[in-house]
Design an enzyme around this catalytic site. Structure first.
Site, short mmCIF file in Angstrom:
data_model
loop_
_atom_site.label_atom_id
_atom_site.label_comp_id
_atom_site.label_asym_id
_atom_site.label_seq_id
_atom_site.Cartn_x
_atom_site.Cartn_y
_atom_site.Cartn_z
N ASP A 11 0.85 -1.18 0.00
CA ASP A 11 0.00 0.00 0.00
C ASP A 11 0.90 1.24 0.00
OD1 ASP A 11 -1.51 2.18 0.94
OD2 ASP A 11 -2.75 0.93 2.22
N ASN A 25 -6.79 12.14 -10.51
CA ASN A 25 -7.53 12.47 -11.73
C ASN A 25 -7.44 13.97 -11.95
OD1 ASN A 25 -9.80 13.78 -10.40
ND2 ASN A 25 -10.32 11.74 -9.68
N VAL A 34 -5.92 4.22 -5.36
CA VAL A 34 -4.82 4.74 -4.55
C VAL A 34 -5.06 6.20 -4.14
CG1 VAL A 34 -3.36 5.34 -6.54
CG2 VAL A 34 -2.30 4.79 -4.36
N ASP A 35 -5.70 6.95 -5.01
CA ASP A 35 -6.02 8.35 -4.75
C ASP A 35 -6.89 8.46 -3.49
OD1 ASP A 35 -6.19 11.06 -5.27
OD2 ASP A 35 -7.68 10.89 -6.85
N SER A 122 -2.51 4.34 -13.85
CA SER A 122 -3.49 4.07 -14.94
C SER A 122 -3.94 2.61 -15.06
CB SER A 122 -2.96 4.52 -16.32
OG SER A 122 -3.08 5.90 -16.47
N TYR A 126 -8.50 3.20 -14.80
CA TYR A 126 -8.22 3.73 -16.14
C TYR A 126 -7.85 2.64 -17.16
CZ TYR A 126 -8.48 8.62 -14.55
OH TYR A 126 -8.90 9.83 -14.05
P1 ADP Z 1 -5.95 4.87 -12.22
O1 ADP Z 1 -7.21 5.70 -12.24
O2 ADP Z 1 -4.72 5.66 -12.58
O3 ADP Z 1 -6.10 3.59 -12.96
P2 ADP Z 1 -6.24 3.47 -9.66
O4 ADP Z 1 -6.01 4.01 -8.29
O5 ADP Z 1 -7.61 2.96 -10.00
O6 ADP Z 1 -5.75 4.61 -10.65
O7 ADP Z 1 -5.22 2.32 -9.96
C1 ADP Z 1 -3.85 2.50 -10.11
C2 ADP Z 1 -3.12 1.37 -9.43
O8 ADP Z 1 -3.08 1.61 -8.02
C3 ADP Z 1 -3.79 0.00 -9.61
O9 ADP Z 1 -2.79 -0.94 -9.97
C4 ADP Z 1 -4.37 -0.30 -8.24
O10 ADP Z 1 -4.35 -1.71 -7.97
C5 ADP Z 1 -3.36 0.41 -7.36
N1 ADP Z 1 -3.77 0.71 -5.98
C6 ADP Z 1 -5.00 0.77 -5.43
N2 ADP Z 1 -4.90 1.09 -4.10
C7 ADP Z 1 -3.57 1.23 -3.84
C8 ADP Z 1 -2.80 1.55 -2.68
N3 ADP Z 1 -3.37 1.79 -1.50
N4 ADP Z 1 -1.45 1.60 -2.80
C9 ADP Z 1 -0.84 1.37 -3.98
N5 ADP Z 1 -1.49 1.07 -5.10
C10 ADP Z 1 -2.85 1.00 -5.03
#
Ligand code: ADP
Length: 173
Positions: A11, A25, A34-35, A122, A126
């Protein structure tokens, strides 16, 4: 110098680095993935700073990067970059994702960061193909000549991304 590259599963909010990259975004107002976690754990200061940036420049364009402080997180900075939404246009999407990595690295350096972590930008909501995204991320970062960065950590949240990164790193070493 060439920064050392590490792959880890986990994480982004639990990694201790000077700068955590967020897959934001273009609104900069937070979202899922992650955001969402970065804003939730980091606290409202991050959103407040994002709103100031929005007021100043109207959000962040795809491929660009902006920074805030890290609120409650142990890092110094959050670098918010906006990845492309995959639409099948390989050339355009590759260019935009490359820009995310380049602009984030350049911004981290301008802040004097010694260490930085990247999520797999992404490849979540995305829907960018994971293997192509990993190739782009590794191509940019392995070629990066840095004045401040000593370490780049790829934080893979899902097993598939971790396996892809490990495979590509082993092929290149
Ligand atoms: P995007 O809109 O850029 O695709 P996402 O957050 O949906 O962004 O996904 C980007 C990557 O971050 C994905 O591989 C997802 O599995 C990952 N992700 C989700 N939560 C976390 C976290 N807490 N720490 C690191 N990576 C994460």
């Amino acid at each position: 110098m060439k920064p050392k590259i590490q792959i880890t599963k986990g994480d982004s909010t639990k990694i201790e680095v000077d700068a955590i990259v967020n897959a934001a975004n273009s609104s900069l107002l937070g979202g899922g993935g992650v955001d969402g976690v970065i804003h939730k754990v980091g606290g409202k200061q991050i959103l407040e700073e994002c709103i100031l940036i929005r007021n100043r420049q109207g959000g962040c364009k795809t491929g660009n990067a902006v920074y805030t402080t890290a609120g409650n997180l142990p890092s110094k900075y959050i670098i918010h970059t906006v990845g492309p939404i995959w639409n099948g246009d390989v050339e355009k999407c590759t260019q935009a994702l490359s820009n995310c990595y380049k602009n984030s690295l350049a911004l981290a350096e301008s802040l004097g960061a010694k260490s930085i972590s990247f999520p797999n930008i992404s490849t979540g909501v995305y829907r960018f193909p994971k293997e192509l995204a990993a190739k782009i991320a590794l191509e940019i970062t392995t070629q990066w000549e840095s004045s401040t960065l000593e370490k780049i950590i790829f934080v893979c949240f899902d097993d598939e991304n971790e396996q892809i990164y490990q495979k590509l790193i082993n092929q290149n070493s």
